[in-house]
Motif scaffolding. Structure first.
Motif, PDB file in Angstrom:
ATOM      1  N   ASN A  75      51.151  51.230  47.966  1.00 55.40           N
ATOM      2  CA  ASN A  75      49.848  50.039  46.778  1.00 55.40           C
ATOM      3  C   ASN A  75      49.282  50.853  46.120  1.00 55.40           C
ATOM      4  N   LYS A  76      48.781  52.315  46.307  1.00 60.99           N
ATOM      5  CA  LYS A  76      47.756  53.467  45.222  1.00 60.99           C
ATOM      6  C   LYS A  76      49.247  53.225  43.724  1.00 60.99           C
ATOM      7  N   ASN A  77      50.053  53.172  44.262  1.00 61.18           N
ATOM      8  CA  ASN A  77      51.416  53.512  42.874  1.00 61.18           C
ATOM      9  C   ASN A  77      51.603  52.304  42.690  1.00 61.18           C
ATOM     10  N   VAL A  78      51.358  51.011  42.905  1.00 61.17           N
ATOM     11  CA  VAL A  78      51.704  49.518  42.292  1.00 61.17           C
ATOM     12  C   VAL A  78      50.592  49.352  42.045  1.00 61.17           C
ATOM     13  N   LEU A  79      49.483  49.151  42.433  1.00 58.67           N
ATOM     14  CA  LEU A  79      48.158  49.165  41.802  1.00 58.67           C
ATOM     15  C   LEU A  79      47.454  49.591  40.980  1.00 58.67           C
ATOM     16  N   GLY A  80      47.902  51.451  41.125  1.00 62.99           N
ATOM     17  CA  GLY A  80      46.732  52.131  39.857  1.00 62.99           C
ATOM     18  C   GLY A  80      45.132  51.647  40.636  1.00 62.99           C
ATOM     19  N   HIS A 135      43.063  49.990  40.923  1.00 62.41           N
ATOM     20  CA  HIS A 135      42.486  48.558  41.353  1.00 62.41           C
ATOM     21  C   HIS A 135      43.545  48.359  42.795  1.00 62.41           C
ATOM     22  N   ALA A 136      43.271  49.276  43.027  1.00 65.06           N
ATOM     23  CA  ALA A 136      43.653  50.212  45.074  1.00 65.06           C
ATOM     24  C   ALA A 136      43.075  50.087  45.839  1.00 65.06           C
ATOM     25  N   ALA A 137      41.823  50.395  45.368  1.00 61.57           N
ATOM     26  CA  ALA A 137      41.039  50.626  46.303  1.00 61.57           C
ATOM     27  C   ALA A 137      40.296  49.736  46.444  1.00 61.57           C
ATOM     28  N   GLN A 138      40.383  48.710  45.404  1.00 63.42           N
ATOM     29  CA  GLN A 138      39.559  47.294  45.800  1.00 63.42           C
ATOM     30  C   GLN A 138      40.634  45.776  46.608  1.00 63.42           C
ATOM     31  N   PHE A 139      41.993  46.176  46.362  1.00 64.94           N
ATOM     32  CA  PHE A 139      42.150  44.960  47.014  1.00 64.94           C
ATOM     33  C   PHE A 139      43.562  45.960  48.299  1.00 64.94           C
ATOM     34  N   GLY A 140      43.498  47.074  48.048  1.00 68.55           N
ATOM     35  CA  GLY A 140      44.052  47.515  49.593  1.00 68.55           C
ATOM     36  C   GLY A 140      45.874  47.792  49.845  1.00 68.55           C
ATOM     37  N   ASP A 141      45.839  46.866  50.337  1.00 63.56           N
ATOM     38  CA  ASP A 141      47.698  46.098  50.753  1.00 63.56           C
ATOM     39  C   ASP A 141      47.962  44.546  50.461  1.00 63.56           C
ATOM     40  N   GLU A 142      46.521  43.634  49.759  1.00 62.64           N
ATOM     41  CA  GLU A 142      47.255  43.103  48.979  1.00 62.64           C
ATOM     42  C   GLU A 142      47.241  43.133  47.607  1.00 62.64           C
ATOM     43  N   PHE A 143      48.723  42.391  47.442  1.00 59.79           N
ATOM     44  CA  PHE A 143      49.034  41.899  45.305  1.00 59.79           C
ATOM     45  C   PHE A 143      48.291  40.578  45.210  1.00 59.79           C
ATOM     46  N   PRO A 144      47.137  40.833  44.124  1.00 59.96           N
ATOM     47  CA  PRO A 144      46.161  39.734  44.224  1.00 59.96           C
ATOM     48  C   PRO A 144      47.134  38.834  43.057  1.00 59.96           C
ATOM     49  N   ILE A 145      47.722  38.997  42.439  1.00 60.11           N
ATOM     50  CA  ILE A 145      47.942  38.326  41.302  1.00 60.11           C
ATOM     51  C   ILE A 145      49.788  36.935  41.822  1.00 60.11           C
TER      52      ILE A 145
END
Length: 591
Positions: free
Chosen positions: A313-318, A320-330
């Motif tokens: 998730n850190k690679n994917v969300l950069g 924003h990973a701390a905010q959304f964690g395992d949830e892909f928000p879009i």
């Protein structure tokens, strides 16, 4: 636990396990995949049994909806035929009784007539007599020891771990046919009740359980196929997820008919089954239900998208990973009303309401991007200036009670829709997509919390009325979104952000309540884009095709209307126009 007879209710075929069995289209492809390299996906029960024989003892865990009886039969038949004695233990034997499970789960299922519950706080271990499961011992006299089923890894066996995954779209086809049960149940129930329990309980506990196992899994098995299985070693899958998390990729989309569904997707996506009555939705990127497909030597293996988020998730969300964690928000999805009907008049819950009532973290803030439409296409959005809330509610309740049509335009504004328009639908806004549109819905990820108020006095595809939720809606409707304010605040007004040479970047500003923003990149030849440590979700919305190359050298070609993802860790990517007309690409990203 599962019904013995495999069945599925859909006109769509199971994804082929071999790329050679896919009819490759000129345009939109419903079977996208990401290559693992050679010799990393294997086919069949025989090769899996060879692995089991090497290990001698294995734990086989997995997801609900798997045809466990068929899997057990296939494995034991081959092992016994090879001359091995087998001690096989089913984890389902140690489940609590159905009455105990019903009592435990019922607080999370809402009222019987509601389509929603509340996301559970239970864990998978709560389903079992854990002490009895933990006490299960191997049989030293058997050649092979296997413990198998959902939750098998909750035993104390120290052994190789095989995980059997199932795409959620395939699970729902099986659910609709009545060929699978909810976790711990012996008989299927009505589909809407089963889905509610899957969404709010079963999937929650099993996803959490999968997350605890994801880095320990020795073998992943894809169990969606009608004949056989495909499988891969866990280390190879995790390496593939790592590569994917800094490259360009697509999720596997899936499609469903509906009461208002249209014909655009059927006409423009040649791999879709034309016997389906219509296609109302496309789950382009609704990641709680999407899968990702890996390929090796022409063999395909699908995992649920959450495997990527659990590990990368850190690679994917950069940032924003701390905010959304395992949830892909879009999320991206299509609403097809071409030669179809209007969506229901509806609204979505406020952030506090969805958190308090349903246990979600973020709410369903949406936009409608008009990808294609006919000349008479419309969108319903916002209230008329003279709206009277009490009168509107009375009209809705009378319609629902007496099956009576109402003049909805007396209360709700209707707007002409044109290609590339963007309509803003923050939570609490009354809205509907009218007929003759192909809407690209760019939204926050929650996707089932639609409070329908008026559904045009029609039945669903099963001949039943769809649920109407006037009470929920009126606890969330924003009646200040009316009159001229609607055109000022809820219909996007694009502006040029910057331009140079043959490239123009338009800003399509969203509402302050939206946590995502939208750009449209228009170019004739080549453009390079920096991620700036933010994930980008993109689609070619005008043009023939583009080739996208991420900084790692991975290259994919995307025709019109395919959704693709550039993770934050990709750093940069280059898009090349493959057509003769100007390419227009929508880019959604977190603010």
């Amino acid at each position: 636990m599962s019904i013995e007879e495999p069945m599925r209710k859909t006109e769509q075929e199971v994804m082929p396990g071999l790329t050679s069995k896919i009819n490759q289209p000129q345009g939109y492809d419903i079977y996208p995949y990401f290559s693992l390299g050679d010799h990393q996906v294997f086919n069949g029960y025989s090769s899996l049994c060879d692995y089991i024989i090497e290990q001698k003892t294995v734990v086989i865990d997995g997801f609900v909806g798997v045809y466990w009886a068929r899997l057990i039969g296939a494995i034991t038949d081959k092992l016994i035929a090879a001359g091995f004695s087998v001690n096989l233990v089913e984890s389902s034997v140690y489940l609590k009784s159905e009455s105990e499970l019903e009592n435990m789960i019922s607080p999370f299922l809402g009222t019987e007539d509601s389509v929603w519950g509340t996301k559970t706080t239970l864990q998978l271990s709560d389903y079992f007599d854990l002490s009895a499961l933990s006490d299960v011992e191997k049989d030293s006299s058997a050649d092979i020891n296997i413990i198998i089923g959902c939750g098998a890894s909750l035993s104390n066996w120290k052994a190789a771990l095989i995980y059997v995954d199932l795409p959620k779209n395939e699970l729902q086809h099986r659910m609709s046919a009545g060929s699978i049960c909810n976790l711990g149940m012996n008989q299927p129930h009505e589909s809407t009740e089963m889905y509610k329990r899957f969404y709010f309980v079963d999937w929650v506990v099993l996803n959490a359980h999968k997350k605890t196992l994801i880095n320990e899994i020795d073998v992943f098995v894809d169990a969606q196929f009608e004949e056989g299985i495909n499988w891969a070693y866990g280390k190879d899958i995790r390496n593939g997820l790592t590569k994917m998390s800094s490259s360009v990729f697509r999720a596997r989309p899936w499609f469903a008919p509906g009461a208002w569904g249209g014909q655009w997707m059927k006409e423009h996506m040649p791999q879709l089954d034309r016997n389906e009555v219509n296609y109302a939705w496309s789950f382009e990127l609704i990641v709680p239900e999407n899968g990702i497909v890996f390929e090796s030597d022409g063999l395909l293996l699908e995992l649920s998208f959450d495997a990527l988020m659990f590990t990368q998730n850190k690679n994917v969300l950069g940032r924003h990973a701390a905010q959304f964690g395992d949830e892909f928000p879009i999320r991206f999805d299509f609403l097809d009303t071409f030669d179809g009907g209007n969506l229901s008049i509806q609204c979505h819950p406020s952030l506090k309401y969805i958190q308090d009532e349903f246990g979600e973290n973020i709410t369903q803030d949406e936009t409608y991007y008009i990808l294609d439409c006919k000349a008479n296409a419309t969108v319903y959005l916002g209230f008329q200036e003279d709206i009277n809330a009490a009168e509107f509610r009375e009209a809705l309740e009378n319609s629902n009670l007496n099956n009576k049509e109402i003049d909805i335009e007396k209360y709700v504004q209707v707007h002409q829709a044109k290609k590339h328009d963007l309509f803003l639908i923050p939570n609490g806004t009354v809205h509907s997509a009218g007929a003759e549109n192909l809407v690209l819905e760019i939204s926050a990820t929650p996707y089932i919390f639609t409070f329908k108020m008026y559904d045009w006095v029609r039945l669903d595809l099963n001949g039943k009325p769809r649920p109407i939720n006037i009470d929920h809606a009126f606890k969330n409707l924003d009646f200040s979104r009316k009159g001229d304010r609607v055109k000022q605040e809820l219909i996007c007004k694009p502006s040029v952000l910057f331009e140079h040479d043959d490239f123009t970047c338009y800003h399509l500003p969203t509402h302050p309540d939206h946590f995502y923003d939208v750009h449209r990149l228009e170019f004739d030849h080549v453009v390079e884009v920096q991620t700036e440590n933010v994930c980008h979700v993109l689609m070619l919305v005008e043009g023939t095709a583009i080739t996208v190359e991420s900084a790692d050298g991975h290259r994919m070609t995307f025709p019109f209307a395919e959704t693709f993802v550039i993770p934050a860790a990709a750093g940069s990517y280059k898009m090349t126009n493959k057509g003769t007309q100007r390419a227009k690409v929508i880019k959604a990203f977190l603010k």
